[in-house]
Design a protein around this motif. Structure first.
Motif, PDB file in Angstrom:
ATOM      1  N   GLU A  65       0.872  -1.174   0.000  1.00 41.82           N
ATOM      2  CA  GLU A  65       0.000   0.000   0.000  1.00 41.82           C
ATOM      3  C   GLU A  65       0.909   1.223   0.000  1.00 41.82           C
ATOM      4  O   GLU A  65       1.598   1.491   0.982  1.00 41.82           O
ATOM      5  CB  GLU A  65      -0.921   0.028   1.215  1.00 41.82           C
ATOM      6  N   THR A  66       0.914   1.952  -1.114  1.00 44.62           N
ATOM      7  CA  THR A  66       1.852   3.054  -1.278  1.00 44.62           C
ATOM      8  C   THR A  66       1.129   4.307  -1.738  1.00 44.62           C
ATOM      9  O   THR A  66       0.384   4.277  -2.714  1.00 44.62           O
ATOM     10  CB  THR A  66       2.949   2.702  -2.305  1.00 44.62           C
ATOM     11  N   ASP A  86       4.740   6.796   0.610  1.00 41.93           N
ATOM     12  CA  ASP A  86       4.587   6.534   2.039  1.00 41.93           C
ATOM     13  C   ASP A  86       3.316   5.747   2.302  1.00 41.93           C
ATOM     14  O   ASP A  86       2.553   5.431   1.389  1.00 41.93           O
ATOM     15  CB  ASP A  86       4.560   7.862   2.811  1.00 41.93           C
ATOM     16  N   HIS A  87       3.088   5.451   3.576  1.00 44.75           N
ATOM     17  CA  HIS A  87       1.935   4.651   3.957  1.00 44.75           C
ATOM     18  C   HIS A  87       0.734   5.492   4.379  1.00 44.75           C
ATOM     19  O   HIS A  87      -0.362   4.961   4.545  1.00 44.75           O
ATOM     20  CB  HIS A  87       2.307   3.689   5.086  1.00 44.75           C
ATOM     21  N   ASP A  88       0.920   6.793   4.611  1.00 43.79           N
ATOM     22  CA  ASP A  88      -0.218   7.618   5.026  1.00 43.79           C
ATOM     23  C   ASP A  88       0.044   9.081   4.659  1.00 43.79           C
ATOM     24  O   ASP A  88       1.147   9.467   4.269  1.00 43.79           O
ATOM     25  CB  ASP A  88      -0.503   7.474   6.524  1.00 43.79           C
TER      26      ASP A  88
END
Length: 232
Positions: free
Chosen positions: A110-111, A128-130
């Motif tokens: 998840e990117t 990033d993740h968020d």
């Protein structure tokens, strides 16, 4: 859904690409229609089909949410440029959701990538993740004197120490400024836990309201300044 924004975008998976529009209230609700199916969620990585069980084709789901796809959308944002005042720009967002990794193991990947174009140049995070990490990285790459104006950069917003997801988990304390102003961390007499129930609402990192104040190093609450200090 209260008055919000409409984000033009695209949905891509192994079946092809389709232009879509994401409707957001800037808080905890996102809606869109893909291939005639209505989806809703509080985050882009948690879009589930409305009206019963998720359709088996032509989509892939994990725990009821879309995966094995690429979601792209454009978010209008404000920036403050020293000597120029406030300008409106577009933040291009791309979220790649991998395939299910197996029971209880989440997704293979998840990117999130965000790109801001300003005066003929592109500024982008590395993936990033968020949104917290992505926008912190983006702010660090912007020219000196250029500041994002959004909830993630506001003096009255903070995260819960337990953590948060991709987006929409940012607590706004604009109606409890006197309480939040005392917060100095997650321990001690003035901690984020004591102030948490006084929050006004949850907002998306890219949202902006009329009470925005730039986050600085004088009072940093629990999460610290924006952009955050690198620890490596």
């Amino acid at each position: 859904m209260s008055a919000g924004q409409f984000w033009p975008g695209r949905y891509t998976d192994r079946h092809g690409t389709e232009a879509v529009v994401f409707e957001s209230d800037g808080r905890e609700l996102i809606r869109t229609t893909i291939r005639g199916v209505r989806f809703e969620g509080d985050s882009m990585d948690d879009l589930g089909a409305l009206g019963g069980e998720p359709p088996e084709d032509p989509f892939t789901f994990f725990d009821g949410a879309l995966c094995s796809c690429l979601l792209e959308w454009e978010v209008p944002m404000s920036i403050a440029v020293e000597g120029q005042g406030v300008r409106t720009v577009v933040l291009d967002c791309a979220l790649r959701l991998g395939a299910p990794a197996g029971p209880g193991r989440g997704l293979e990947a998840e990117t999130l990538t965000t790109t801001l174009r300003l005066d003929g140049r592109e500024y982008r995070n590395d993936g990033d993740h968020d949104f917290e990490d992505a926008l912190n990285e983006l702010q660090r790459r912007l020219p000196d004197g250029t500041r994002l104006r959004a909830c993630v950069a506001c003096a009255w917003s903070d995260y819960h120490p337990v953590g948060h997801g991709l987006m929409s988990g940012l607590a706004c304390f604009r109606s409890a400024k006197d309480i939040y102003r005392l917060v100095e961390g997650k321990r001690g007499p003035d901690n984020i836990f004591d102030a948490w129930d006084a929050r006004t609402e949850f907002v998306q990192e890219t949202w902006l309201c009329g009470e925005f104040e730039q986050r600085n190093t004088t009072h940093t609450g629990y999460r610290g300044p924006f952009p955050s200090r690198r620890w490596w």
